[in-house]
Design a protein around this motif. Structure first.
Motif, PDB file in Angstrom:
ATOM      1  N   MET A 128     132.604  20.259  16.591  1.00  0.00           N
ATOM      2  CA  MET A 128     131.324  20.229  17.286  1.00  0.00           C
ATOM      3  C   MET A 128     130.296  20.930  16.393  1.00  0.00           C
ATOM      4  N   ARG A 129     129.097  20.399  16.356  1.00  0.00           N
ATOM      5  CA  ARG A 129     128.065  21.058  15.547  1.00  0.00           C
ATOM      6  C   ARG A 129     127.788  22.458  16.071  1.00  0.00           C
ATOM      7  N   TYR A 130     127.878  22.619  17.402  1.00  0.00           N
ATOM      8  CA  TYR A 130     127.650  23.920  18.017  1.00  0.00           C
ATOM      9  C   TYR A 130     128.839  24.269  18.901  1.00  0.00           C
ATOM     10  N   GLN A 131     129.308  25.492  18.781  1.00  0.00           N
ATOM     11  CA  GLN A 131     130.441  26.015  19.523  1.00  0.00           C
ATOM     12  C   GLN A 131     131.764  25.455  18.985  1.00  0.00           C
ATOM     13  N   THR A 132     132.746  25.271  19.856  1.00  0.00           N
ATOM     14  CA  THR A 132     134.103  24.978  19.383  1.00  0.00           C
ATOM     15  C   THR A 132     134.555  23.567  19.743  1.00  0.00           C
ATOM     16  N   PRO A 133     135.451  23.010  18.887  1.00  0.00           N
ATOM     17  CA  PRO A 133     135.958  23.506  17.608  1.00  0.00           C
ATOM     18  C   PRO A 133     134.867  23.453  16.542  1.00  0.00           C
ATOM     19  N   SER A 134     134.782  24.464  15.721  1.00  0.00           N
ATOM     20  CA  SER A 134     133.683  24.579  14.764  1.00  0.00           C
ATOM     21  C   SER A 134     133.888  23.681  13.548  1.00  0.00           C
ATOM     22  N   ILE A 135     132.792  23.347  12.888  1.00  0.00           N
ATOM     23  CA  ILE A 135     132.864  22.560  11.661  1.00  0.00           C
ATOM     24  C   ILE A 135     133.623  23.330  10.582  1.00  0.00           C
ATOM     25  N   GLU A 136     133.396  24.628  10.503  1.00  0.00           N
ATOM     26  CA  GLU A 136     134.070  25.418   9.467  1.00  0.00           C
ATOM     27  C   GLU A 136     135.582  25.403   9.648  1.00  0.00           C
ATOM     28  N   SER A 137     136.054  25.563  10.886  1.00  0.00           N
ATOM     29  CA  SER A 137     137.501  25.567  11.122  1.00  0.00           C
ATOM     30  C   SER A 137     138.113  24.206  10.796  1.00  0.00           C
ATOM     31  N   ALA A 138     137.403  23.133  11.128  1.00  0.00           N
ATOM     32  CA  ALA A 138     137.907  21.784  10.841  1.00  0.00           C
ATOM     33  C   ALA A 138     137.955  21.536   9.336  1.00  0.00           C
ATOM     34  N   LEU A 139     136.912  21.948   8.617  1.00  0.00           N
ATOM     35  CA  LEU A 139     136.893  21.780   7.162  1.00  0.00           C
ATOM     36  C   LEU A 139     137.987  22.614   6.494  1.00  0.00           C
ATOM     37  N   VAL A 141     124.187  18.159  10.914  1.00  0.00           N
ATOM     38  CA  VAL A 141     125.616  18.140  10.575  1.00  0.00           C
ATOM     39  C   VAL A 141     125.792  18.170   9.059  1.00  0.00           C
ATOM     40  N   TYR A 142     125.034  17.331   8.346  1.00  0.00           N
ATOM     41  CA  TYR A 142     125.109  17.315   6.883  1.00  0.00           C
ATOM     42  C   TYR A 142     124.804  18.711   6.322  1.00  0.00           C
ATOM     43  N   ASP A 143     123.750  19.311   6.858  1.00  0.00           N
ATOM     44  CA  ASP A 143     123.309  20.636   6.421  1.00  0.00           C
ATOM     45  C   ASP A 143     124.446  21.649   6.543  1.00  0.00           C
ATOM     46  N   LYS A 144     125.094  21.652   7.692  1.00  0.00           N
ATOM     47  CA  LYS A 144     126.165  22.615   7.961  1.00  0.00           C
ATOM     48  C   LYS A 144     127.371  22.359   7.062  1.00  0.00           C
ATOM     49  N   VAL A 145     127.766  21.108   6.929  1.00  0.00           N
ATOM     50  CA  VAL A 145     128.918  20.769   6.080  1.00  0.00           C
ATOM     51  C   VAL A 145     128.658  21.219   4.641  1.00  0.00           C
ATOM     52  N   MET A 146     127.490  20.896   4.115  1.00  0.00           N
ATOM     53  CA  MET A 146     127.185  21.233   2.726  1.00  0.00           C
ATOM     54  C   MET A 146     127.076  22.738   2.524  1.00  0.00           C
ATOM     55  N   ASP A 147     126.565  23.438   3.531  1.00  0.00           N
ATOM     56  CA  ASP A 147     126.458  24.894   3.440  1.00  0.00           C
ATOM     57  C   ASP A 147     127.838  25.536   3.345  1.00  0.00           C
ATOM     58  N   ILE A 148     128.819  24.946   4.010  1.00  0.00           N
ATOM     59  CA  ILE A 148     130.181  25.491   3.991  1.00  0.00           C
ATOM     60  C   ILE A 148     130.902  25.142   2.696  1.00  0.00           C
ATOM     61  N   VAL A 149     130.902  23.873   2.325  1.00  0.00           N
ATOM     62  CA  VAL A 149     131.711  23.453   1.172  1.00  0.00           C
ATOM     63  C   VAL A 149     131.120  23.924  -0.164  1.00  0.00           C
TER      64      VAL A 149
END
Length: 340
Positions: A100-111, A139-147
């Motif tokens: 989920m973009r917000y709350q759980t399951p988080s993008i970071e945990s999935a990645l 979503v793109y923003d969050k994924v790229m910020d993590i990876v």
């Protein structure tokens, strides 16, 4: 076996319908600079000082109305079913994760699960049919910020939008046919709203967006990333599948927040106008959502239904979303594998 990673991302939902969890969700959601795209200090004062404290108790009551004792949030429930069905379809060659973009399951945990699995690539499918900076872009923003912090980054790809995906269109049309559209006085295609300023920001030419009354009604190279134009295109394709003449349906936008002008026409105003015209039965599609949620189950059925009846109408019928329909899973599988 070397696997390919698939990340499905939907918007999100509170962890529970209790006020504290709803407030936590609203804070994370509305503090996203792509959602409320104003000065950071003004955004913090607005969200943390006004919206979240005052809106949370009201929203909590609405979530309790749609929350199931066994399955919880309908959005998370159907997202899990989509995740499970797609994993089953794709088999061991792929590892599918849901976030989920917000709350759980988080993008970071999935990645991180995909990283631990040593996948050779990651394909991100933001579960929003029409592109918007506030949804897909976030979503793109969050994924790229993590990876970007990873030492080794696999090949990453994104599904930009799928507003005209034939199998998605077919699923919405088939769901609509169950309700016999010919028995309704009018059909609404109600999409989630956005502030007009966000549409204008996406017009890189600077001379097209909102320059004419019908600038969104035909998709072109100039407005191909416009949320409103993609919404009109989705509605047109579903209407064609149902053989609906143009005078039989209206495209509109719901869930307005604040006093700034949003994409128009507003669903609430269209509902009121149709009631004044003597329409008695409305059928409503919500093609911006791939899973039923608060905005469909409650806002359309309960809020607009009550407004319509108060003005003399008789019935507002929601067409169920894509949820776990097999043809929708077909569409997801095609996005992953490419067209067969």
């Amino acid at each position: 076996m070397i696997k390919k990673g698939i990340l499905l991302v939907n918007l999100g939902t509170p962890d529970s319908p209790e006020t504290k969890d709803v407030r936590k969700y609203l804070n994370e959601f509305l503090m996203d600079p792509r959602v409320i795209d104003i000065n950071p200090i003004s955004r913090a004062l607005l969200v943390k000082g006004i919206i979240a404290p005052f809106r949370s108790p009201k929203s909590a009551k609405l979530y309790k109305h749609i929350w199931d004792d066994k399955t919880g949030s309908p959005l998370l429930h159907y997202s899990k079913l989509q995740h499970q069905a797609l994993q089953q379809r794709l088999g061991d060659e792929y590892q599918v994760e849901l976030a989920m973009r917000y709350q759980t399951p988080s993008i970071e945990s999935a990645l991180n699960r995909l990283k631990t699995a040593l996948v050779e690539s990651i394909q991100v499918i933001a579960l929003f049919p029409q592109y918007a900076s506030a949804s897909t872009g976030s979503v793109y923003d969050k994924v790229m910020d993590i990876v970007r912090k990873w030492q080794t980054i696999p090949t990453i790809s994104f599904v930009n939008s799928f507003h005209n995906n034939p199998l998605m269109i077919e699923t919405f049309a088939n769901n609509g046919k169950k309700h016999k559209p010919e028995t309704y006085d009018h059909i609404l295609f109600s999409f989630h709203g956005l502030p007009q300023r966000q549409l204008i920001k996406c017009d890189h030419t600077g001379n097209h967006c909102l320059k004419s009354a019908d600038c969104c009604q035909t998709l072109s190279n100039v407005n191909k990333y416009c949320y409103s134009a993609q919404s009109y295109d989705t509605a047109r394709l579903i209407a064609e599948k149902l053989n609906l003449p143009k005078e039989k349906y209206t495209v509109c936008f719901q869930s307005r927040l604040g006093s700034d002008p949003w994409v128009q026409p507003y669903t609430s105003q269209v509902v009121a106008q149709l009631a004044k015209e003597g329409k008695k039965r409305l059928l409503v599609f919500c093609p911006a959502f791939v899973a039923d949620c608060l905005e469909t189950v409650y806002e359309v059925t309960e809020e607009y239904g009550a407004e319509f009846k108060a003005l003399g109408g008789e019935h507002v019928q929601l067409v169920e979303s894509l949820n776990d329909s097999p043809t929708w899973i077909d569409a997801l599988e095609e996005m992953v594998r490419g067209k067969k």
